[in-house]
Design a protein around this motif. Structure first.
Motif, PDB file in Angstrom:
ATOM      1  N   VAL A  44       0.859  -1.184   0.000  1.00 20.11           N
ATOM      2  CA  VAL A  44       0.000   0.000   0.000  1.00 20.11           C
ATOM      3  C   VAL A  44       0.895   1.233   0.000  1.00 20.11           C
ATOM      4  O   VAL A  44       1.786   1.361   0.840  1.00 20.11           O
ATOM      5  N   VAL A  45       0.675   2.122  -0.948  1.00 22.90           N
ATOM      6  CA  VAL A  45       1.422   3.374  -1.038  1.00 22.90           C
ATOM      7  C   VAL A  45       0.605   4.513  -0.435  1.00 22.90           C
ATOM      8  O   VAL A  45       1.146   5.432   0.169  1.00 22.90           O
ATOM      9  N   PHE A  46      -0.720   4.441  -0.606  1.00 20.80           N
ATOM     10  CA  PHE A  46      -1.622   5.450  -0.050  1.00 20.80           C
ATOM     11  C   PHE A  46      -2.909   4.765   0.371  1.00 20.80           C
ATOM     12  O   PHE A  46      -3.425   3.946  -0.382  1.00 20.80           O
ATOM     13  N   PRO A  47      -3.459   5.056   1.508  1.00 21.91           N
ATOM     14  CA  PRO A  47      -2.962   6.004   2.511  1.00 21.91           C
ATOM     15  C   PRO A  47      -1.785   5.413   3.291  1.00 21.91           C
ATOM     16  O   PRO A  47      -1.699   4.207   3.485  1.00 21.91           O
ATOM     17  N   GLU A  48      -0.911   6.293   3.705  1.00 24.25           N
ATOM     18  CA  GLU A  48       0.276   5.882   4.453  1.00 24.25           C
ATOM     19  C   GLU A  48      -0.059   5.711   5.928  1.00 24.25           C
ATOM     20  O   GLU A  48      -1.052   6.214   6.427  1.00 24.25           O
ATOM     21  N   ASN A 144     -16.461   6.723  -8.259  1.00 23.02           N
ATOM     22  CA  ASN A 144     -15.164   6.037  -8.279  1.00 23.02           C
ATOM     23  C   ASN A 144     -14.542   6.062  -9.664  1.00 23.02           C
ATOM     24  O   ASN A 144     -15.235   5.997 -10.685  1.00 23.02           O
ATOM     25  N   GLU A 145     -13.218   6.130  -9.657  1.00 23.18           N
ATOM     26  CA  GLU A 145     -12.436   5.922 -10.861  1.00 23.18           C
ATOM     27  C   GLU A 145     -11.244   5.065 -10.467  1.00 23.18           C
ATOM     28  O   GLU A 145     -10.452   5.446  -9.609  1.00 23.18           O
ATOM     29  N   TRP A 146     -11.164   3.886 -11.073  1.00 25.16           N
ATOM     30  CA  TRP A 146     -10.022   3.011 -10.848  1.00 25.16           C
ATOM     31  C   TRP A 146      -9.066   3.210 -11.999  1.00 25.16           C
ATOM     32  O   TRP A 146      -9.466   3.498 -13.124  1.00 25.16           O
ATOM     33  N   SER A 147      -7.792   3.040 -11.734  1.00 26.07           N
ATOM     34  CA  SER A 147      -6.829   3.039 -12.831  1.00 26.07           C
ATOM     35  C   SER A 147      -5.794   1.963 -12.583  1.00 26.07           C
ATOM     36  O   SER A 147      -5.483   1.610 -11.440  1.00 26.07           O
ATOM     37  N   SER A 158       0.662  -0.184 -10.839  1.00 27.96           N
ATOM     38  CA  SER A 158      -0.061   0.517  -9.788  1.00 27.96           C
ATOM     39  C   SER A 158      -1.562   0.339  -9.993  1.00 27.96           C
ATOM     40  O   SER A 158      -2.059   0.439 -11.115  1.00 27.96           O
ATOM     41  N   TYR A 159      -2.241   0.065  -8.890  1.00 27.62           N
ATOM     42  CA  TYR A 159      -3.704  -0.005  -8.850  1.00 27.62           C
ATOM     43  C   TYR A 159      -4.135   1.183  -8.010  1.00 27.62           C
ATOM     44  O   TYR A 159      -3.716   1.325  -6.856  1.00 27.62           O
ATOM     45  N   ILE A 160      -4.949   2.070  -8.592  1.00 27.32           N
ATOM     46  CA  ILE A 160      -5.288   3.337  -7.952  1.00 27.32           C
ATOM     47  C   ILE A 160      -6.806   3.501  -7.927  1.00 27.32           C
ATOM     48  O   ILE A 160      -7.484   3.220  -8.915  1.00 27.32           O
ATOM     49  N   LEU A 161      -7.314   3.956  -6.796  1.00 28.39           N
ATOM     50  CA  LEU A 161      -8.740   4.264  -6.654  1.00 28.39           C
ATOM     51  C   LEU A 161      -8.886   5.719  -6.248  1.00 28.39           C
ATOM     52  O   LEU A 161      -8.270   6.172  -5.279  1.00 28.39           O
ATOM     53  N   LYS A 162      -9.713   6.442  -7.017  1.00 28.71           N
ATOM     54  CA  LYS A 162     -10.097   7.805  -6.663  1.00 28.71           C
ATOM     55  C   LYS A 162     -11.604   7.826  -6.467  1.00 28.71           C
ATOM     56  O   LYS A 162     -12.335   7.078  -7.123  1.00 28.71           O
ATOM     57  N   ARG A 163     -12.043   8.678  -5.550  1.00 32.95           N
ATOM     58  CA  ARG A 163     -13.484   8.902  -5.352  1.00 32.95           C
ATOM     59  C   ARG A 163     -13.678  10.406  -5.256  1.00 32.95           C
ATOM     60  O   ARG A 163     -12.946  11.086  -4.549  1.00 32.95           O
ATOM     61  N   ASP A 164     -14.650  10.915  -5.988  1.00 29.58           N
ATOM     62  CA  ASP A 164     -14.883  12.364  -6.058  1.00 29.58           C
ATOM     63  C   ASP A 164     -13.602  13.096  -6.452  1.00 29.58           C
ATOM     64  O   ASP A 164     -13.331  14.197  -5.983  1.00 29.58           O
ATOM     65  N   ARG A 168      -7.947   7.798  -2.955  1.00 25.37           N
ATOM     66  CA  ARG A 168      -8.415   7.043  -1.789  1.00 25.37           C
ATOM     67  C   ARG A 168      -7.514   5.861  -1.467  1.00 25.37           C
ATOM     68  O   ARG A 168      -7.384   5.466  -0.317  1.00 25.37           O
ATOM     69  N   PHE A 169      -6.911   5.259  -2.518  1.00 27.75           N
ATOM     70  CA  PHE A 169      -6.101   4.070  -2.319  1.00 27.75           C
ATOM     71  C   PHE A 169      -5.139   3.916  -3.491  1.00 27.75           C
ATOM     72  O   PHE A 169      -5.495   4.206  -4.634  1.00 27.75           O
ATOM     73  N   ARG A 170      -3.921   3.469  -3.159  1.00 27.82           N
ATOM     74  CA  ARG A 170      -2.942   3.118  -4.192  1.00 27.82           C
ATOM     75  C   ARG A 170      -2.078   1.986  -3.673  1.00 27.82           C
ATOM     76  O   ARG A 170      -1.570   2.052  -2.548  1.00 27.82           O
ATOM     77  N   ALA A 171      -1.936   0.974  -4.508  1.00 26.72           N
ATOM     78  CA  ALA A 171      -1.019  -0.129  -4.218  1.00 26.72           C
ATOM     79  C   ALA A 171      -0.094  -0.274  -5.414  1.00 26.72           C
ATOM     80  O   ALA A 171      -0.538  -0.194  -6.564  1.00 26.72           O
ATOM     81  N   ASP A 172       1.186  -0.463  -5.139  1.00 24.68           N
ATOM     82  CA  ASP A 172       2.179  -0.672  -6.187  1.00 24.68           C
ATOM     83  C   ASP A 172       2.687  -2.099  -6.103  1.00 24.68           C
ATOM     84  O   ASP A 172       2.970  -2.606  -5.006  1.00 24.68           O
TER      85      ASP A 172
END
Length: 180
Positions: A44-48, A144-147, A158-164, A168-172
């Motif tokens: 997990v890169v974010f949240p730290e 939500n927007e996943w990338s 990287s798997y990234i989740l944004k909301r609004d 919200r979340f990032r894993a590398d």
């Protein structure tokens, strides 16, 4: 008389944009296909600082099933093996879905959410805004927007989740070392 010409022009623009979108999605999917048969560890890169329930747990992805139009990527969090990312090339574009299963293999009540890749993607990153099914299934995830993002040096996924619009979340995942 101008409306038929305007209509044809609008259709042409739609086809050109769709072609550009698919032109970026195919190379991205081919890059993902090169990972087939391998497993990779992540963090997990974010949240730290342990603010996420996944923090401090072993993360891994297993690119185990690669068919002509579908790549299935089980995502394990510690001993929890309930999640699989499903990338599917459909005629209208690239789709990401989250397949959640119980230990016995039956579908979870909250499963198959995700969306279609939008036009902002490149051969290195694709963005998947939540679709209508997701909004109905999980109203809080409607924005939500996943990338999925491959580093250009080929070392990280990287798997990234944004909301609004907010992260919200990032894993590398380290693509330089395969797990056994």
């Amino acid at each position: 008389m101008r409306s038929p010409a305007l209509y044809r022009f609008a259709i042409l623009i739609v086809f050109v944009l769709a072609g550009q979108q698919l032109a970026a999605q195919s190379p991205f999917l081919e890059k993902m296909r090169t990972l087939c048969g391998n497993s990779y560890g992540g963090r997990v890169v974010f949240p730290e600082g342990g603010a996420d329930p996944f923090s401090g747990q072993a993360l891994s992805i297993h690119v185990t099933s690669c068919k002509a139009r579908e790549i299935r990527i089980p995502f394990h969090v510690g001993a929890d093996r309930s999640r699989t990312w499903v990338l599917t090339q459909l005629p209208e574009g690239l789709q990401l879905k989250h397949d959640h299963r119980h230990e016995d293999g039956t579908p979870d009540e909250i499963t198959m959410y995700g969306g279609m890749a939008n036009a902002a993607g490149t051969p290195w990153v694709q963005y998947f805004p939540a679709d209508a099914h997701t909004a109905a299934l999980i109203p809080a995830a409607a924005t939500n927007e996943w990338s999925l993002q491959l580093s250009q040096d080929g070392k990280t996924l990287s798997y990234i989740l944004k909301r609004d619009g907010a992260l919200r979340f990032r894993a590398d995942f380290d693509l330089t070392t395969t797990l056994h």
